[in-house]
Design an enzyme around this catalytic site. Structure first.
Site, mmCIF file in Angstrom:
data_model
loop_
_atom_site.group_PDB
_atom_site.id
_atom_site.type_symbol
_atom_site.label_atom_id
_atom_site.label_comp_id
_atom_site.label_asym_id
_atom_site.label_seq_id
_atom_site.Cartn_x
_atom_site.Cartn_y
_atom_site.Cartn_z
ATOM 1 C CD GLU A 174 -2.999 -0.759 2.378
ATOM 2 O OE1 GLU A 174 -4.118 -1.275 2.315
ATOM 3 O OE2 GLU A 174 -2.609 -0.104 3.372
ATOM 4 C CB CYS A 175 0.621 4.348 0.092
ATOM 5 S SG CYS A 175 0.862 6.113 -0.193
ATOM 6 N N GLY A 176 3.332 3.615 0.341
ATOM 7 C CA GLY A 176 4.772 3.528 0.519
ATOM 8 C C GLY A 176 5.309 2.164 0.154
ATOM 9 C CB SER B 246 -3.370 -0.063 -4.722
ATOM 10 O OG SER B 246 -4.258 1.032 -4.755
#
Length: 489
Positions: free
Chosen positions: A354-356, A455
């Site tokens: 997720e993200c990072g 994502s």
């Protein structure tokens, strides 16, 4: 009973007031459970630092109104005292786009409300997911924090407006923050006297109490060696600035009951899931981690910054968000960890990023100064830090199957990042929209042939337990790119 700390707007000192209250209660040896309205990760870190208990997020967008109530009831009954920190200003929430063409606002569709059942749609959705919404949902009083640094007599108009704007909101009292002097305080008290509203705290301007921040908000607790000194100052301040005689009854929990663990089927033996957790990766909802454990996972925490080996015998990996851009050099230098993560993914270990976490799986990361650093190299793209902030709730429709969801499924999540990808996936995972209207936000996310779900969308699984169930099911089957094998116990 409990109390919600609300601000008349963002930046008035909600977090300072909340941390001061939590610190004082904890130093008195009292058990206190905290909650945070909204999707924020960093404020809950500070709550946990001072209370020793995981803070729980109350977010009806990411979960549901029913889940918010269930979560609050479950954890507020485990402690002597309970406190909720609000988000932004009291009435700031998700609003309906007036040009929305959908026959029913999407925020109400999310709640399962029919138009015929509610003739006051605009009133219902103007502050959806706001602090006021949570206060009404949980039937709790509000403690309003006011920044008085540029106010005197006008403070009465502000308080009167907030108290009368929604009669269903009970303002239990106010906290006067950033008061300049005794003379200034006298002016404020004289202005508020006709309103007969309790002043439950007065905080003078504290130039020597500050918590550092950067591009995504406060610097997390793990990066603040001076934090204990800040907490000591907050405790000293709190013991004299609050009306404890009237505050404590408002903060005391109605009842205390033993914890209950949800009854869920578990695999024959625990599934080992490696969870990246260090200064670079620490954005996780505690509820998500608890759900994985309740479903039979054994969470093994490790550091992509410092560890040169992956945990042994893992059957899945979870990379949350955080600040890989701040620690890009250290992540790049730990070639052993990067190589092992890449090899594990190539071997078919199911992986959530997720993200990072997504940024870490890219080929390169270009930091805020423009320097490029080698990352894991699973996703054929580069993450670049940008001045532009991407922020907001998202309604995301899956365009293809992933290890978490099927194509066509709609999920609700949150984006909060200043990076972008140079090359977008040629087969994106999601088509995204703003939560409160049909405004198209773009396509994003990656699904690799090696069972990776990557994502920018942060998800809370509280109201979507089928997502972590599916993840663990895939982990238990020992998926590989070429075949599925039966897990050996």
């Amino acid at each position: 009973m409990s109390l919600i700390i609300a601000g008349e707007r963002s930046g008035v000192g909600k977090t300072t007031v909340t941390l001061t209250l939590l610190s004082c209660l904890s130093r008195r040896g009292l058990q206190v459970q905290s909650f945070k309205v909204g999707p924020d990760y960093i404020d809950p870190m500070f709550h946990k630092y001072v209370t020793g208990r995981a803070c729980r997020n109350l977010d009806p967008v990411l979960t549901s109104e029913n889940y918010v109530k269930e979560c609050f009831d479950r954890y507020s009954n485990l402690s002597e005292y309970t406190l909720i920190e609000g988000v932004m200003g009291l009435f700031d929430g998700v609003s309906q786009n007036k040009e929305e063409t959908s026959p029913l606002p999407l925020s109400l569709v999310r709640r399962g409300i029919e138009e015929k059942d509610n003739p006051h749609l605009v009133e219902e959705i103007n502050n959806f997911a706001s602090t006021a919404h949570i206060a009404k949902l949980l039937n709790l009083p509000v403690l309003l924090v006011i920044d008085c640094s540029r106010l005197s007599g006008s403070v009465a108009a502000i308080v009167h407006g907030y108290r009368s704007f929604d009669k269903d909101i009970q303002i239990a009292g106010v906290i006067l923050n950033r008061v300049g002097s005794d003379r200034h305080l006298s002016l404020l008290k004289n202005a508020l006297e006709p309103l007969q509203i309790p002043i439950l705290g007065v905080l003078k301007r504290q130039d020597d109490i500050a918590i550092r921040d950067r591009h995504l908000g406060l610097v997390p607790t793990a990066e603040l060696p001076e934090l204990n000194q800040v907490i000591d100052k907050l405790v000293n301040l709190g013991e004299t600035c609050f009306d404890w005689e009237n505050l404590l009854p408002l903060l005391r929990s109605t009842e205390i009951s033993p914890p209950s663990t949800p009854s869920t089927p578990s695999p024959p033996s625990p599934l080992k899931i490696a969870v990246a957790y260090d200064k670079a990766f620490n954005f996780y909802y505690q509820d998500n981690l608890d759900i994985l454990q309740n479903l039979g996972a054994e969470l093994v925490f490790w550091s992509p910054l410092e560890d040169t080996e992956l945990p042994e015998d893992i059957e899945g990996m979870y990379f949350g968000g955080g600040f890989p851009e701040v620690f890009a050099e250290e992540l790049a230098e730990n070639t052993s960890a990067r190589d092992l993560v890449k090899a594990a993914i190539f071997s078919g270990i199911p992986t959530i990023a997720e993200c990072g976490g997504l940024m870490y799986l890219c080929e390169q990361l270009i930091d805020m100064s423009g320097k490029s650093w080698e990352m894991v190299g699973i996703l054929p793209t580069t993450a670049v830090m940008d001045k532009r902030l991407t922020l907001g709730y998202r309604r995301a429709v899956a365009l293809q199957d992933s290890l978490l969801i099927d194509a066509g499924k709609t999920i609700y999540g949150h984006e909060f990042h200043r990076s972008r990808l140079i090359v977008d996936s040629h087969k994106p995972l999601f088509q995204t929209y703003r939560f409160d209207c049909n405004e198209f936000m773009g396509k994003e996310g990656w699904v690799s042939p090696f069972n990776v779900h990557a994502s920018y969308i942060h998800m809370h699984w509280g109201n979507s337990i089928e997502i972590p169930q599916r993840f663990l099911e895939v982990c238990s089957k020992g998926f590989s790119p070429s075949s599925r094998t039966t897990r050996k116990d």
